[in-house]
Design an enzyme around this catalytic site. Structure first.
Site, PDB file in Angstrom:
ATOM      1  N   CYS A  56       2.644   0.548   0.228  1.00  9.83           N
ATOM      2  CA  CYS A  56       2.854   0.445   1.682  1.00  9.83           C
ATOM      3  C   CYS A  56       2.961  -1.016   2.109  1.00  9.83           C
ATOM      4  CB  CYS A  56       1.682   1.153   2.371  1.00  9.83           C
ATOM      5  SG  CYS A  56       1.468   0.768   4.105  1.00  9.83           S
TER       6      CYS A  56
ATOM      7  N   CYS B 237       0.554  -2.173   4.844  1.00  6.82           N
ATOM      8  CA  CYS B 237      -0.804  -2.191   4.269  1.00  6.82           C
ATOM      9  C   CYS B 237      -1.035  -3.503   3.531  1.00  6.82           C
ATOM     10  CB  CYS B 237      -1.010  -1.027   3.297  1.00  6.82           C
ATOM     11  SG  CYS B 237      -0.792   0.594   4.026  1.00  6.82           S
TER      12      CYS B 237
END
Length: 105
Positions: free
Chosen positions: A30, A33
């Protein structure tokens, strides 16, 4: 120097049942993230001894992600004494996270 806590199904309840915890649900693939990962580490140092800064790898802990209704990542849960009191979805600024944690302390 504080370090964030890696949460799993085995230690989630025990870790978050007392005090204030910020839990980042993330995954290695991600982008957003990875973008906030350094911020999470800074917060762990800033709030060492005051609040628990935690991360849950959703790839490895899918049951926890399902239990807490995580549909997109990063999702950050703010937990006080075992109860989810707030949620933030998506990358945010260090100041936004800091303000949220301080409001719960």
């Amino acid at each position: 120097m504080g370090k964030y806590i890696e949460l799993t199904a085995a230690n989630f309840e025990e870790t978050t049942k007392e005090g204030v915890s910020m839990v980042d649900f993330w995954a290695p693939w991600c982008g957003p993230c990875r973008m906030i990962a350094p911020v999470i580490e800074e917060l762990a140092a800033d709030f060492d001894g005051k609040a628990k800064i935690c991360k849950v790898n959703t790839d490895e802990e899918q049951d926890l992600a399902v239990k807490y209704g995580i549909r997109s990542i990063p999702t950050i849960l703010f937990i006080k004494n075992g109860e989810v009191v707030d949620t933030m979805v998506g990358a945010s600024s260090k100041q936004a996270f800091t303000d949220k944690i301080n409001s719960l302390l």
